[in-house]
Design a protein around this motif. Structure first.
Motif, PDB file in Angstrom:
ATOM      1  N   VAL A 163       8.901  -6.951   3.339  1.00  0.00           N
ATOM      2  CA  VAL A 163       9.101  -5.672   2.648  1.00  0.00           C
ATOM      3  C   VAL A 163      10.004  -5.894   1.425  1.00  0.00           C
ATOM      4  O   VAL A 163       9.718  -5.399   0.333  1.00  0.00           O
ATOM      5  N   PHE A 164      11.075  -6.687   1.602  1.00  0.00           N
ATOM      6  CA  PHE A 164      11.958  -6.986   0.469  1.00  0.00           C
ATOM      7  C   PHE A 164      11.171  -7.681  -0.639  1.00  0.00           C
ATOM      8  O   PHE A 164      11.267  -7.324  -1.814  1.00  0.00           O
ATOM      9  N   ALA A 165      10.365  -8.680  -0.233  1.00  0.00           N
ATOM     10  CA  ALA A 165       9.607  -9.448  -1.225  1.00  0.00           C
ATOM     11  C   ALA A 165       8.682  -8.549  -2.029  1.00  0.00           C
ATOM     12  O   ALA A 165       8.629  -8.621  -3.253  1.00  0.00           O
ATOM     13  N   ILE A 166       7.963  -7.672  -1.313  1.00  0.00           N
ATOM     14  CA  ILE A 166       6.964  -6.849  -2.005  1.00  0.00           C
ATOM     15  C   ILE A 166       7.629  -5.744  -2.824  1.00  0.00           C
ATOM     16  O   ILE A 166       7.331  -5.558  -4.008  1.00  0.00           O
ATOM     17  N   VAL A 167       8.550  -5.002  -2.191  1.00  0.00           N
ATOM     18  CA  VAL A 167       9.093  -3.825  -2.875  1.00  0.00           C
ATOM     19  C   VAL A 167      10.156  -4.216  -3.894  1.00  0.00           C
ATOM     20  O   VAL A 167      10.045  -3.894  -5.081  1.00  0.00           O
ATOM     21  N   ILE A 168      11.183  -4.944  -3.455  1.00  0.00           N
ATOM     22  CA  ILE A 168      12.313  -5.201  -4.345  1.00  0.00           C
ATOM     23  C   ILE A 168      11.975  -6.277  -5.378  1.00  0.00           C
ATOM     24  O   ILE A 168      12.323  -6.158  -6.551  1.00  0.00           O
ATOM     25  N   ALA A 169      11.309  -7.341  -4.950  1.00  0.00           N
ATOM     26  CA  ALA A 169      11.110  -8.435  -5.894  1.00  0.00           C
ATOM     27  C   ALA A 169       9.879  -8.242  -6.767  1.00  0.00           C
ATOM     28  O   ALA A 169       9.773  -8.855  -7.817  1.00  0.00           O
ATOM     29  N   LYS A 170       8.936  -7.391  -6.332  1.00  0.00           N
ATOM     30  CA  LYS A 170       7.696  -7.311  -7.100  1.00  0.00           C
ATOM     31  C   LYS A 170       7.377  -5.901  -7.596  1.00  0.00           C
ATOM     32  O   LYS A 170       7.307  -5.673  -8.805  1.00  0.00           O
ATOM     33  N   GLN A 171       7.207  -4.941  -6.669  1.00  0.00           N
ATOM     34  CA  GLN A 171       6.689  -3.635  -7.088  1.00  0.00           C
ATOM     35  C   GLN A 171       7.650  -2.887  -8.006  1.00  0.00           C
ATOM     36  O   GLN A 171       7.222  -2.198  -8.926  1.00  0.00           O
ATOM     37  N   ILE A 172       8.957  -2.998  -7.761  1.00  0.00           N
ATOM     38  CA  ILE A 172       9.922  -2.287  -8.589  1.00  0.00           C
ATOM     39  C   ILE A 172       9.769  -2.653 -10.060  1.00  0.00           C
ATOM     40  O   ILE A 172       9.947  -1.842 -10.958  1.00  0.00           O
ATOM     41  N   PHE A 173       9.385  -3.903 -10.301  1.00  0.00           N
ATOM     42  CA  PHE A 173       9.264  -4.349 -11.691  1.00  0.00           C
ATOM     43  C   PHE A 173       7.906  -4.024 -12.287  1.00  0.00           C
ATOM     44  O   PHE A 173       7.622  -4.378 -13.411  1.00  0.00           O
TER      45      PHE A 173
ATOM     46  N   ALA B 210       0.835  -1.208   0.000  1.00  0.00           N
ATOM     47  CA  ALA B 210       0.000   0.000   0.000  1.00  0.00           C
ATOM     48  C   ALA B 210       0.867   1.255   0.000  1.00  0.00           C
ATOM     49  O   ALA B 210       0.621   2.186  -0.767  1.00  0.00           O
ATOM     50  N   LEU B 211       1.905   1.273   0.840  1.00  0.00           N
ATOM     51  CA  LEU B 211       2.745   2.462   0.933  1.00  0.00           C
ATOM     52  C   LEU B 211       3.467   2.719  -0.379  1.00  0.00           C
ATOM     53  O   LEU B 211       3.560   3.849  -0.856  1.00  0.00           O
ATOM     54  N   TRP B 212       4.006   1.651  -0.985  1.00  0.00           N
ATOM     55  CA  TRP B 212       4.724   1.824  -2.248  1.00  0.00           C
ATOM     56  C   TRP B 212       3.798   2.381  -3.323  1.00  0.00           C
ATOM     57  O   TRP B 212       4.154   3.307  -4.059  1.00  0.00           O
ATOM     58  N   GLN B 213       2.590   1.800  -3.393  1.00  0.00           N
ATOM     59  CA  GLN B 213       1.671   2.257  -4.443  1.00  0.00           C
ATOM     60  C   GLN B 213       1.210   3.679  -4.176  1.00  0.00           C
ATOM     61  O   GLN B 213       1.005   4.458  -5.095  1.00  0.00           O
TER      62      GLN B 213
ATOM     63  N   GLU C  91      -2.714   3.074  -8.392  1.00  0.00           N
ATOM     64  CA  GLU C  91      -3.910   2.568  -7.752  1.00  0.00           C
ATOM     65  C   GLU C  91      -3.486   1.558  -6.687  1.00  0.00           C
ATOM     66  O   GLU C  91      -2.616   0.718  -6.925  1.00  0.00           O
ATOM     67  N   ILE C  92      -4.098   1.641  -5.512  1.00  0.00           N
ATOM     68  CA  ILE C  92      -3.711   0.725  -4.429  1.00  0.00           C
ATOM     69  C   ILE C  92      -4.470  -0.590  -4.583  1.00  0.00           C
ATOM     70  O   ILE C  92      -5.698  -0.611  -4.585  1.00  0.00           O
ATOM     71  N   THR C  93      -3.714  -1.669  -4.782  1.00  0.00           N
ATOM     72  CA  THR C  93      -4.352  -2.943  -5.127  1.00  0.00           C
ATOM     73  C   THR C  93      -4.176  -3.991  -4.038  1.00  0.00           C
ATOM     74  O   THR C  93      -4.152  -5.174  -4.328  1.00  0.00           O
ATOM     75  N   VAL C  94      -4.063  -3.574  -2.784  1.00  0.00           N
ATOM     76  CA  VAL C  94      -3.865  -4.588  -1.745  1.00  0.00           C
ATOM     77  C   VAL C  94      -5.117  -5.465  -1.596  1.00  0.00           C
ATOM     78  O   VAL C  94      -5.061  -6.541  -1.031  1.00  0.00           O
ATOM     79  N   GLY C  95      -6.264  -4.984  -2.126  1.00  0.00           N
ATOM     80  CA  GLY C  95      -7.492  -5.761  -2.017  1.00  0.00           C
ATOM     81  C   GLY C  95      -7.496  -7.024  -2.851  1.00  0.00           C
ATOM     82  O   GLY C  95      -8.390  -7.857  -2.713  1.00  0.00           O
ATOM     83  N   ASP C  96      -6.481  -7.224  -3.709  1.00  0.00           N
ATOM     84  CA  ASP C  96      -6.497  -8.429  -4.547  1.00  0.00           C
ATOM     85  C   ASP C  96      -5.845  -9.635  -3.859  1.00  0.00           C
ATOM     86  O   ASP C  96      -5.710 -10.698  -4.461  1.00  0.00           O
ATOM     87  N   PHE C  97      -5.450  -9.480  -2.605  1.00  0.00           N
ATOM     88  CA  PHE C  97      -4.942 -10.594  -1.783  1.00  0.00           C
ATOM     89  C   PHE C  97      -3.575 -11.116  -2.216  1.00  0.00           C
ATOM     90  O   PHE C  97      -3.075 -12.050  -1.623  1.00  0.00           O
ATOM     91  N   SER C  98      -2.959 -10.545  -3.263  1.00  0.00           N
ATOM     92  CA  SER C  98      -1.679 -11.121  -3.679  1.00  0.00           C
ATOM     93  C   SER C  98      -0.601 -10.839  -2.633  1.00  0.00           C
ATOM     94  O   SER C  98       0.263 -11.678  -2.372  1.00  0.00           O
ATOM     95  N   ALA C  99      -0.660  -9.662  -1.996  1.00  0.00           N
ATOM     96  CA  ALA C  99       0.323  -9.353  -0.947  1.00  0.00           C
ATOM     97  C   ALA C  99       0.095 -10.254   0.266  1.00  0.00           C
ATOM     98  O   ALA C  99       1.047 -10.669   0.933  1.00  0.00           O
ATOM     99  N   VAL C 100      -1.187 -10.573   0.534  1.00  0.00           N
ATOM    100  CA  VAL C 100      -1.484 -11.473   1.652  1.00  0.00           C
ATOM    101  C   VAL C 100      -0.827 -12.826   1.413  1.00  0.00           C
ATOM    102  O   VAL C 100      -0.208 -13.405   2.304  1.00  0.00           O
ATOM    103  N   ILE C 101      -0.948 -13.327   0.165  1.00  0.00           N
ATOM    104  CA  ILE C 101      -0.347 -14.624  -0.154  1.00  0.00           C
ATOM    105  C   ILE C 101       1.165 -14.569   0.028  1.00  0.00           C
ATOM    106  O   ILE C 101       1.772 -15.466   0.614  1.00  0.00           O
TER     107      ILE C 101
END
Lengths: 195, 327
Positions: free
Chosen positions: B103-113, B61-64, B70-80
C-alpha cells in the motif's frame, strides 16, 4: 581521518535535510528550479562555512572566558545575522560579481535555521574553530547535495498529473520523506572504521 | 478522392509495444523465480506473494476510484510492484508486512505523484525501505531454511560476511538458491533466465545490469578482503543478496532510471558503488535497495547532464560553435 569522518557525516550520514530536518524552509521554498537551487547552494556553502568559523571563534574567545555559555543561542543569532549583513556589505563593495550571483539568496540565509543549527551543534560537540569550520562546510555541502537532487526531481513535476490537493508543499514534504528513506542506507556508514 | 489526408504531429512511426505489453513481459520474466521461491520456501512464500500483489492491485484501484481517475490496474504495473516487493522480503515475515509495504509503495511512492510514469523512486524498493524502517526486526530477521522451511536464527550469508565470517554456501548452492535469503533473490539461475528473456525481447538495456553487477564484482574483488587488495570474492558478491534481482528487475525500471544509454551505464555503476559502500563499510549487511534508491534520486540529474550528441556533432569546439550559431 577526522576530516573524512566529518565530511562524510555532513554529506551522507547526518545530512542536514534528511537526517536532522534542519534548513527545510529554503529547501522546500527554493527547490522548484535548478537555477535557484544552485544559487542558494552557493550562498549556503559560503555563509554556513564562515558563520561556523565566526560562531566558533565567538564561543571560544568570548562566551567561554566570560562563562556566558547560557547565552549561546541568543548570542549566535545576533552574531550570524550580523555576520551575514557584514558579508553582504563587504561583497557589494569588493566583489560585485559574486554579490550579483548570490543575489537575493544572501539575505535569505539569515533565516536558514541550518546555519544556526550547525553552529550550535559545533558548540555541543566542542569542535573548536578549525573543525567547526570543516563541519560547517560539510553540512553546507550536504544541504546543497540535497537541494540539487530535489530540484532535479521537482522540475519534472511540471509535466506530471498530480492530484490538485497535493500540489506544492504537501507533495514536496512527501517526496522529502521518500528521499530521507533512501538516505537511510548510509546510516552507520564507516562506523566500524572511523571509531 | 476517396482517401482523406490526415495531418498529425510527429511521431509517425509507431511501435506495437505498449505499456501493458512491456509490463506483461516483466511479469512473465519474474514468474520462474516466483515458482522457485515457492519451491524453496513453501506455502509461506506463496502467501506473501499473493498478499503483496493483491494489496498492491487493490490499493491502486481504490486510490484511482477515490480520486476519480481511470482505473489502470489492467496494465500490470501494480502486479509487478507487488511481486517485486514480496521477492525482497524474507520468507518468514508476518503477512501484514507485505500488505502495508504494498500500500505504501503504490499510494505514497507512486500514485501521489500522478501514477505510473511520475514516481521518482522505484515503488517496490520504497515499500521495502519503509517496512525495513518500520519493522526492522521482522524484516531483517525472519529467515527460513530453504526446502526444510524451519525458522532459523542463523544469519544470511551476507550477514555472516559482514560479521567477519567466511563460512558461506558453495557456488552450486548459491546458483540454485539453497541458502537463506529473501524470497525471490536466492534462485539465481531462474532470475537469470527471466533477465535473459527481458534482454532478448529488448525490454531492458544490458548496460544497467552489466554496469551494476560489474562494479560490484570488481569492487568486491579489489576491496572485499580486509587488509588485502585484489583478493575479495567477487563472484559470491554478485550471487549473494539481492544483486541479481535488483540489477535486472529493479534498476532497469523505465520510470526511475535514465533514458540515455550512457546514463543507464552511469546508473548501473553508481548503484553498484553505493551497494558496495554499504555492504563493505555500512551499517546494513545488504545495500542493493539503497543503491538503487540513491540512483533513482540521481536520475533527473543524470538525464539533465548526459545528453546524446547532436547528429553531426563534432568534437572540435570551433565547429560546435559555428553549428550552434546556425541552429
Amino acid at each position: 581521518m577526522k576530516f573524512i569522518s566529518i565530511m562524510l557525516g555532513g554529506i551522507l550520514i547526518q545530512n542536514f535535510v534528511f537526517m536532522q530536518y534542519l534548513g527545510l524552509c529554503p529547501f522546500l521554498g527554493l527547490s522548484e528550479q535548478m537555477d535557484t537551487a544552485l544559487g542558494m547552494s552557493g550562498a549556503v556553502i559560503f555563509v554556513m562555512t564562515f558563520a561556523s568559523t565566526v560562531a566558533a571563534a565567538f564561543e571560544q574567545f568570548i562566551l567561554v572566558p566570560l562563562h556566558l555559555e547560557y547565552m549561546r543561542t541568543i548570542a549566535y543569532i545576533l552574531v550570524i545575522a550580523g555576520f551575514v549583513q557584514l558579508v553582504e556589505i563587504f561583497l557589494k563593495k569588493t566583489v560585485p560579481s559574486l554579490y550579483k550571483a548570490l543575489g537575493i539568496y544572501l539575505p535569505l540565509i539569515t533565516t536558514n535555521c541550518a546555519v544556526l543549527g550547525v553552529a550550535l551543534l559545533n558548540a555541543r560537540q566542542s569542535y573548536g574553530v578549525l573543525w567547526g569550520t570543516v563541519n560547517g562546510l560539510a553540512g553546507a555541502l550536504g544541504w546543497s547535495v540535497a537541494i540539487i537532487i530535489f530540484a532535479g526531481i521537482r522540475e519534472r513535476w511540471k509535466f506530471m498529473n498530480i492530484p490538485g490537493t497535493l500540489k506544492g508543499f504537501p507533495l514536496a514534504l512527501v517526496a522529502t520523506s521518500l528521499m530521507a528513506l533512501s538516505f537511510q542506507g548510509f546510516s552507520r556508514l564507516f562506523a566500524s572504521v572511523l571509531k | 478522392m476517396g482517401e482523406k489526408l490526415i495531418v498529425t504531429p510527429s511521431p509517425h512511426i509507431k511501435s506495437p509495444r505498449t505499456v501493458k505489453g512491456v509490463m506483461l513481459g516483466v511479469v512473465i520474466s519474474l514468474l520462474p523465480a516466483c515458482v522457485g521461491a515457492v519451491v524453496l520456501f513453501g506455502m509461506n512464500a506463496l502467501l506473501i506473494l499473493i498478499t503483496s500483489v493483491v494489496s498492491a492491485v487493490v490499493a491502486e484501484a481504490l486510490w484511482q476510484r477515490a480520486t476519480k481517475q481511470e482505473i489502470t490496474v489492467g496494465d500490470f504495473s501494480a502486479v509487478i510492484t507487488g511481486l517485486l516487493l514480496a521477492m525482497t522480503l524474507p520468507p518468514g515475515v508476518p503477512l501484514y508486512v507485505p500488505a502495508v509495504g504494498s500500500v505504501f509503495a503504490i499510494v505514497i511512492a507512486k500514485q501521489i505523484f500522478g501514477g505510473l510514469g511520475s514516481n521518482f523512486v522505484n515503488p517496490a524498493l520504497a515499500g521495502r525501505a519503509f517496512v525495513l524502517a518500520a519493522w526492522p526486526m521482522s524484516v531483517a530477521g525472519a529467515w527460513l531454511n530453504p526446502l526444510t522451511h524451519d525458522a532459523v536464527s542463523s544469519p544470511t550469508p551476507l550477514a555472516v560476511l559482514k560479521g567477519g565470517g567466511t563460512n558461506i554456501p558453495g557456488l552450486w548452492d548459491l546458483l540454485i538458491g539453497n541458502r537463506t535469503g529473501s524470497l525471490g533473490e536466492t534462485s539465481i539461475i531462474l532470475l537469470l533466465l527471466g533477465g535473459l528473456f527481458l534482454l532478448v525481447t529488448k525490454i531492458i538495456d544490458w548496460r544497467t545490469p552489466v554496469g551494476f553487477l560489474g562494479t560490484l564484482f570488481v569492487g568486491t574483488w579489489i576491496f572485499g578482503k580486509p587488509g588485502a587488495l585484489f583478493q575479495g570474492d567477487g563472484l559470491s558478491a554478485i550471487l549473494l543478496g539481492g544483486a541479481v534481482l535488483g540489477a535486472f528487475f529493479m534498476a532497469t525500471d523505465y520510470v526511475t532510471s535514465p533514458v540515455t544509454p550512457k546514463g543507464r551505464l552511469i546508473f548501473g555503476i553508481g548503484a553498484g558503488l553505493v551497494t558496495l559502500l554499504i555492504r563493505l563499510w555500512g551499517g546494513y549487511p545488504e545495500g542493493v535497495t539503497y543503491g538503487i534508491l540513491f540512483m533513482n534520486l540521481m536520475t533527473p540529474i543524470i538525464d539533465r547532464f548526459v545528453v546524446p550528441k547532436y547528429y553531426g556533432y563534432e568534437h572540435d569546439a570551433r565547429a560546435r560553435k559555428s553549428a550552434e550559431g546556425k541552429r
